[in-house]
Design a protein around this motif. Structure first.
Motif, PDB file in Angstrom:
ATOM      1  N   HIS A 253     -46.119  -7.922  18.170  1.00 25.95           N
ATOM      2  CA  HIS A 253     -45.123  -7.346  18.825  1.00 25.95           C
ATOM      3  C   HIS A 253     -43.855  -7.560  17.951  1.00 25.95           C
ATOM      4  O   HIS A 253     -42.745  -6.739  18.072  1.00 25.95           O
ATOM      5  CB  HIS A 253     -44.722  -8.024  20.242  1.00 25.95           C
ATOM      6  N   GLY A 254     -43.800  -8.160  16.785  1.00 30.00           N
ATOM      7  CA  GLY A 254     -42.779  -8.536  15.844  1.00 30.00           C
ATOM      8  C   GLY A 254     -41.896  -9.563  16.098  1.00 30.00           C
ATOM      9  O   GLY A 254     -42.117 -10.248  17.160  1.00 30.00           O
ATOM     10  N   PRO A 255     -40.886  -9.861  15.308  1.00 30.11           N
ATOM     11  CA  PRO A 255     -40.005 -10.966  15.607  1.00 30.11           C
ATOM     12  C   PRO A 255     -39.447 -11.002  16.871  1.00 30.11           C
ATOM     13  O   PRO A 255     -38.998 -12.300  17.350  1.00 30.11           O
ATOM     14  CB  PRO A 255     -38.858 -10.483  14.505  1.00 30.11           C
ATOM     15  N   SER A 256     -39.340 -10.042  17.709  1.00 26.55           N
ATOM     16  CA  SER A 256     -38.443 -10.075  19.091  1.00 26.55           C
ATOM     17  C   SER A 256     -39.441 -10.948  19.770  1.00 26.55           C
ATOM     18  O   SER A 256     -38.838 -11.414  20.988  1.00 26.55           O
ATOM     19  CB  SER A 256     -38.274  -8.678  19.431  1.00 26.55           C
ATOM     20  N   ALA A 257     -40.774 -11.214  19.500  1.00 24.77           N
ATOM     21  CA  ALA A 257     -41.558 -11.661  20.528  1.00 24.77           C
ATOM     22  C   ALA A 257     -41.691 -13.110  20.283  1.00 24.77           C
ATOM     23  O   ALA A 257     -42.062 -13.961  21.127  1.00 24.77           O
ATOM     24  CB  ALA A 257     -43.081 -11.355  20.383  1.00 24.77           C
ATOM     25  N   LEU A 258     -40.902 -13.674  19.449  1.00 23.85           N
ATOM     26  CA  LEU A 258     -40.695 -15.100  19.212  1.00 23.85           C
ATOM     27  C   LEU A 258     -40.141 -15.969  20.044  1.00 23.85           C
ATOM     28  O   LEU A 258     -39.073 -15.482  20.605  1.00 23.85           O
ATOM     29  CB  LEU A 258     -40.045 -15.429  17.337  1.00 23.85           C
ATOM     30  N   THR A 259     -40.509 -17.061  20.614  1.00 22.32           N
ATOM     31  CA  THR A 259     -39.741 -17.933  21.450  1.00 22.32           C
ATOM     32  C   THR A 259     -38.821 -18.846  20.869  1.00 22.32           C
ATOM     33  O   THR A 259     -38.041 -19.466  21.571  1.00 22.32           O
ATOM     34  CB  THR A 259     -40.947 -18.750  22.371  1.00 22.32           C
ATOM     35  N   ASP A 260     -39.168 -19.105  19.694  1.00 17.88           N
ATOM     36  CA  ASP A 260     -38.214 -19.805  18.748  1.00 17.88           C
ATOM     37  C   ASP A 260     -36.844 -19.190  18.280  1.00 17.88           C
ATOM     38  O   ASP A 260     -37.014 -18.481  17.455  1.00 17.88           O
ATOM     39  CB  ASP A 260     -38.762 -20.676  17.584  1.00 17.88           C
ATOM     40  N   PRO A 261     -35.934 -19.473  19.086  1.00 16.90           N
ATOM     41  CA  PRO A 261     -34.507 -18.768  18.594  1.00 16.90           C
ATOM     42  C   PRO A 261     -34.181 -18.859  17.102  1.00 16.90           C
ATOM     43  O   PRO A 261     -33.653 -17.896  16.594  1.00 16.90           O
ATOM     44  CB  PRO A 261     -33.282 -19.217  19.582  1.00 16.90           C
ATOM     45  N   ALA A 262     -34.335 -20.077  16.492  1.00 14.02           N
ATOM     46  CA  ALA A 262     -34.262 -20.241  15.164  1.00 14.02           C
ATOM     47  C   ALA A 262     -35.025 -19.441  14.098  1.00 14.02           C
ATOM     48  O   ALA A 262     -34.330 -18.666  13.230  1.00 14.02           O
ATOM     49  CB  ALA A 262     -34.337 -21.560  14.688  1.00 14.02           C
ATOM     50  N   LEU A 263     -36.321 -19.281  14.504  1.00 15.86           N
ATOM     51  CA  LEU A 263     -37.218 -18.224  13.619  1.00 15.86           C
ATOM     52  C   LEU A 263     -36.900 -17.104  13.795  1.00 15.86           C
ATOM     53  O   LEU A 263     -36.783 -16.251  12.947  1.00 15.86           O
ATOM     54  CB  LEU A 263     -38.850 -18.588  14.113  1.00 15.86           C
ATOM     55  N   ARG A 264     -36.553 -16.465  15.299  1.00 19.64           N
ATOM     56  CA  ARG A 264     -36.013 -15.151  15.628  1.00 19.64           C
ATOM     57  C   ARG A 264     -34.845 -14.834  14.771  1.00 19.64           C
ATOM     58  O   ARG A 264     -34.764 -13.539  14.061  1.00 19.64           O
ATOM     59  CB  ARG A 264     -36.039 -15.137  16.982  1.00 19.64           C
ATOM     60  N   ALA A 265     -34.028 -15.683  14.634  1.00 21.48           N
ATOM     61  CA  ALA A 265     -32.603 -15.342  13.970  1.00 21.48           C
ATOM     62  C   ALA A 265     -32.747 -15.282  12.456  1.00 21.48           C
ATOM     63  O   ALA A 265     -32.296 -14.567  11.841  1.00 21.48           O
ATOM     64  CB  ALA A 265     -31.315 -16.427  14.274  1.00 21.48           C
ATOM     65  N   ALA A 266     -33.808 -16.050  11.999  1.00 26.34           N
ATOM     66  CA  ALA A 266     -34.076 -15.978  10.630  1.00 26.34           C
ATOM     67  C   ALA A 266     -34.720 -14.794  10.049  1.00 26.34           C
ATOM     68  O   ALA A 266     -34.186 -14.099   9.116  1.00 26.34           O
ATOM     69  CB  ALA A 266     -34.897 -17.319  10.161  1.00 26.34           C
ATOM     70  N   LEU A 267     -35.518 -14.293  10.717  1.00 30.01           N
ATOM     71  CA  LEU A 267     -36.202 -13.019  10.516  1.00 30.01           C
ATOM     72  C   LEU A 267     -35.517 -11.908  10.942  1.00 30.01           C
ATOM     73  O   LEU A 267     -35.339 -10.884   9.823  1.00 30.01           O
ATOM     74  CB  LEU A 267     -37.578 -12.888  11.257  1.00 30.01           C
ATOM     75  N   HIS A 268     -34.534 -11.822  11.935  1.00 26.80           N
ATOM     76  CA  HIS A 268     -33.711 -10.871  12.193  1.00 26.80           C
ATOM     77  C   HIS A 268     -32.663 -10.568  11.119  1.00 26.80           C
ATOM     78  O   HIS A 268     -32.006  -9.659  10.944  1.00 26.80           O
ATOM     79  CB  HIS A 268     -33.258 -10.815  13.686  1.00 26.80           C
ATOM     80  N   SER A 269     -31.982 -11.983  10.832  1.00 29.05           N
ATOM     81  CA  SER A 269     -30.817 -11.746  10.134  1.00 29.05           C
ATOM     82  C   SER A 269     -31.150 -11.491   8.550  1.00 29.05           C
ATOM     83  O   SER A 269     -30.692 -11.102   7.810  1.00 29.05           O
ATOM     84  CB  SER A 269     -30.175 -13.032   9.961  1.00 29.05           C
ATOM     85  N   SER A 270     -32.300 -11.334   8.423  1.00 35.53           N
ATOM     86  CA  SER A 270     -33.081 -10.797   6.937  1.00 35.53           C
ATOM     87  C   SER A 270     -33.271  -9.392   7.000  1.00 35.53           C
ATOM     88  O   SER A 270     -33.842  -8.964   5.976  1.00 35.53           O
ATOM     89  CB  SER A 270     -34.210 -11.661   6.398  1.00 35.53           C
ATOM     90  N   GLY A 271     -33.081  -8.656   8.103  1.00 37.78           N
ATOM     91  CA  GLY A 271     -33.397  -7.506   8.306  1.00 37.78           C
ATOM     92  C   GLY A 271     -34.672  -6.946   8.622  1.00 37.78           C
ATOM     93  O   GLY A 271     -35.192  -6.053   8.380  1.00 37.78           O
ATOM     94  N   ALA A 272     -35.315  -7.927   9.466  1.00 38.49           N
ATOM     95  CA  ALA A 272     -36.958  -7.591   9.867  1.00 38.49           C
ATOM     96  C   ALA A 272     -36.653  -6.642  11.044  1.00 38.49           C
ATOM     97  O   ALA A 272     -35.705  -6.776  11.832  1.00 38.49           O
ATOM     98  CB  ALA A 272     -37.353  -9.014  10.298  1.00 38.49           C
TER      99      ALA A 272
END
Length: 272
Positions: A253-272
């Motif tokens: 499902h992609g980065p939005s499905a991550l439950t860890d907010p830190a990992l989700r922020a890392a991938l989204h902040s990098s343009g994922a």
């Protein structure tokens, strides 16, 4: 004069729709297995999830989101194993330079000797790496992934159908505006509705029948994915397998499905 506009609209509609049909047929042919499917691989740290026989975690990620999704999965996998640190600012830092498979080795090589690199740059390097291409080549050979040469044909063809539909509307408006007095405008617009219906019908069929080809998986590959249509984590294990659950959800499902907010922020902040 309006007949000339109708001719232009009809030619554009027929040509664009025919191109989509030809691309779909080519995709279906190239999507067939070139050899019998390989037997289910032995369990490995990035592969055995217990829900998709014969598919590793990397393969699920590629079929769901292509090489970019695969790159995100290996980054999060290594971060969960404390071998990488993914900062919310979008940087990847090597904590322990240990790799357990070729894709992880490619990840460390992509980060470089400095041990730190922006995640978009790491992702870009991984997408072009031989280890990721090997995953894609195996899926293509098994008939589960669409060859790279076939994907642009359908995508560009569908864009061309949208352009043809717009052209039909514009030519119909021009013909209506330029029609001499006494012209049966209802008949005029009725003729223009034919190429418009052709375009919209082709788009509707493509929406429901060609969606696996517009992404990465063939129809067979789409069926091999475990519960992709379900909500993230709805058919996945919980409790002791929480890290694996998170990785499978990320792969499907992609980065939005991550439950860890830190990992989700890392991938989204990098343009994922």
């Amino acid at each position: 004069m309006w007949l000339l506009f109708l001719l232009v609209a009809a030619v554009a509609a027929v040509f664009s729709c025919a191109r989509v049909c030809r691309a779909a047929v080519a995709a279906a042919r190239t999507g067939r297995p070139a050899r019998p499917p390989a037997p289910a691989p032995a369990p490995d740290p990035a592969g055995d999830d217990g829900h998709a026989p014969g598919l590793t975690l990397y393969e699920m990620a590629y079929l769901s989101g292509g090489p970019q999704r695969l790159a995100d999965v290996v980054l999060v996998l290594m971060a969960q194993k404390r071998r990488l640190l993914l900062a919310h600012t979008g940087w990847a830092t090597v904590v322990e330079p240990v790799a357990q498979d070729p894709v992880e080795r490619a990840t460390l090589s992509a980060i470089g000797p400095d041990g730190q690199r922006p995640i978009p740059a790491v992702r870009e390097a991984l997408v072009a790496d031989e280890a990721v291409r090997a995953v894609a080549d195996k899926l293509v050979a098994d008939g589960l992934a669409l060859p790279a040469a076939a994907r642009p044909g359908i995508r560009s063809g569908i864009r061309q159908v949208w352009a043809a539909a717009l052209l039909v509307v514009l030519t119909a408006a021009a013909a209506y505006w330029m029609a001499p007095p006494g012209t049966d405008t209802a008949l005029l617009l009725g003729w223009f509705s034919l190429p418009l219906v052709l375009c919209l019908g082709t788009l509707a069929v493509a929406r429901f029948e060609l969606h696996p080809y517009r992404d990465w998986a063939t129809d067979e590959g789409e069926q091999r994915l475990p519960g992709k249509a379900d909500p993230p984590g709805s058919r996945l294990p919980s409790a002791p397998l929480a890290p694996l659950t998170s990785l499978i959800s990320l792969a499907l499902h992609g980065p939005s499905a991550l439950t860890d907010p830190a990992l989700r922020a890392a991938l989204h902040s990098s343009g994922a």
